[in-house]
Design an enzyme around this catalytic site. Structure first.
Site, mmCIF file in Angstrom:
data_model
loop_
_atom_site.group_PDB
_atom_site.id
_atom_site.type_symbol
_atom_site.label_atom_id
_atom_site.label_comp_id
_atom_site.label_asym_id
_atom_site.label_seq_id
_atom_site.Cartn_x
_atom_site.Cartn_y
_atom_site.Cartn_z
ATOM 1 N N TRP A 223 0.818 -1.229 0.000
ATOM 2 C CA TRP A 223 0.000 0.000 0.000
ATOM 3 C C TRP A 223 0.843 1.266 0.000
ATOM 4 C CZ3 TRP A 223 -4.493 -0.971 4.073
ATOM 5 C CH2 TRP A 223 -5.396 -1.884 3.517
ATOM 6 N N HIS B 121 12.873 -2.067 -0.210
ATOM 7 C CA HIS B 121 12.091 -1.598 -1.362
ATOM 8 C C HIS B 121 12.871 -0.461 -2.041
ATOM 9 C CE1 HIS B 121 9.013 0.312 -3.766
ATOM 10 N NE2 HIS B 121 8.352 -0.830 -3.702
ATOM 11 N N GLU C 66 12.043 2.311 -3.132
ATOM 12 C CA GLU C 66 11.745 3.659 -2.618
ATOM 13 C C GLU C 66 12.498 3.922 -1.321
ATOM 14 O OE1 GLU C 66 7.505 3.195 -2.840
ATOM 15 O OE2 GLU C 66 7.659 3.218 -5.027
ATOM 16 N N SER D 39 4.027 -2.410 -11.721
ATOM 17 C CA SER D 39 2.847 -2.228 -12.571
ATOM 18 C C SER D 39 2.085 -3.520 -12.865
ATOM 19 C CB SER D 39 3.225 -1.505 -13.873
ATOM 20 O OG SER D 39 3.790 -0.243 -13.582
ATOM 21 N N GLY E 41 0.086 -0.040 -6.766
ATOM 22 C CA GLY E 41 -1.145 0.694 -7.082
ATOM 23 C C GLY E 41 -2.407 -0.156 -7.120
HETATM 24 P P1 PGA Z 1 3.343 -0.660 -8.626
HETATM 25 O O1 PGA Z 1 4.328 -0.797 -7.361
HETATM 26 O O2 PGA Z 1 2.595 -1.948 -8.744
HETATM 27 O O3 PGA Z 1 2.470 0.504 -8.308
HETATM 28 O O4 PGA Z 1 4.214 -0.422 -9.835
HETATM 29 C C1 PGA Z 1 5.004 -1.982 -7.064
HETATM 30 C C2 PGA Z 1 5.870 -1.810 -5.823
HETATM 31 O O5 PGA Z 1 6.527 -0.786 -5.685
HETATM 32 O O6 PGA Z 1 5.918 -2.704 -4.951
#
Ligand code: PGA
Length: 248
Positions: free
Chosen positions: A10, A94, A96, A212, A234
């Site tokens: 999330w 991750h 990020e 994605s 997402g």
């Molecule tokens: P996404 O993110 O499906 O929105 O591309 C995947 C993730 O970062 O785990």
């Protein structure tokens, strides 16, 4: 036999009210499958979700953790704190977190060890960025991340770890790696694990693809030989979309 594992990440979405609404809806849609399912939510929502999903077979995971048990680390959360509220899984590394919060291969390894010691299952994310792919360095980068993440982890513990291959250029961009590209990278990860351990151990480790993933492409991705699951960003925010992916 590897059990497929589909997880929703999330990220920093959903208030308590929104999480409650998701859980209520998702529980009515989820009828138990052969696929392991979990939702990785922000910290404040975890206790609510472990309660809501109790006895349903739907797991709950955190998105980050500190590697120390306790201490003067303002803003951090420890493994025992997660364990106490029934959290089963935790994401580590991750992209990020690596990109915006200074997560390194070294802290990833420390966090995995702390989670295993505290009986929480790690899901470790690896993946190359666009420049690395354009340079043809993706296999070198990803196998390096795997070697660092699994450093000094024994065979018995290694099989408890899930790997999520997430090419950074495919996250939240709408660009998916082709199923063949994703499969090739998951194969490369398995070969690296075989090199680190042995074939039997490598064959037991679940490898997800992330980036994605949506209802429209889930089954094609899941049908690839080396891909055992998906980490969904997402599309996991919507219970209707997420259940479609779980029921790929
Ligand atoms: P996404 O993110 O499906 O929105 O591309 C995947 C993730 O970062 O785990």
């Amino acid at each position: 036999m590897r059990i497929p594992f589909i997880a929703g990440n999330w990220k920093m979405y959903k208030t308590m009210a929104e999480a409650r609404e998701f859980a209520a809806k998702f529980k009515t849609l989820y009828h138990g499958t052969d696929v392991k399912t979990a939702v990785f939510a922000p910290f404040p929502q975890l206790a609510l979700l472990t309660k809501q999903f109790e006895g349903t077979g739907i797991g709950v995971g955190a998105q980050n953790v500190h590697f120390e048990k306790e201490g003067a680390f303002t803003g951090e959360v420890s493994v025992p704190m997660l364990k106490e509220i029934g959290v089963e899984y935790c994401l580590v590394g991750h992209s990020e977190r690596r990109q915006y919060f200074g997560e390194t291969d070294e802290t990833v390894n420390l966090k995995i060890k702390a989670l295993l010691a505290g009986d929480i299952l790690p899901v470790v994310c690896v993946g190359e960025n666009l420049q690395e792919r354009e340079e043809g360095a993706e296999e070198k980068i990803v196998s390096g991340q795997i070697k660092a993440a699994f450093k000094d982890i024994c065979h018995e513990d290694a099989v408890k770890i899930t790997v999520a291959y997430e090419p950074v250029w495919a996250i939240g961009t709408g660009k998916t790696a082709t199923p063949e590209q994703a499969n090739q990278m998951c194969f490369c990860i398995r070969m690296t694990l075989k090199e680190l351990y042995d074939e039997e151990t490598a064959d037991k480790i679940v490898i997800q693809y992330g980036g994605s993933v949506k209802p429209e492409n889930a089954s094609e991705i899941m049908n690839m030989e080396e891909i055992d699951g998906a980490l969904v960003g997402g599309a996991s925010l919507d219970p209707l979309k997420f259940i479609e992916i779980v029921n790929f």
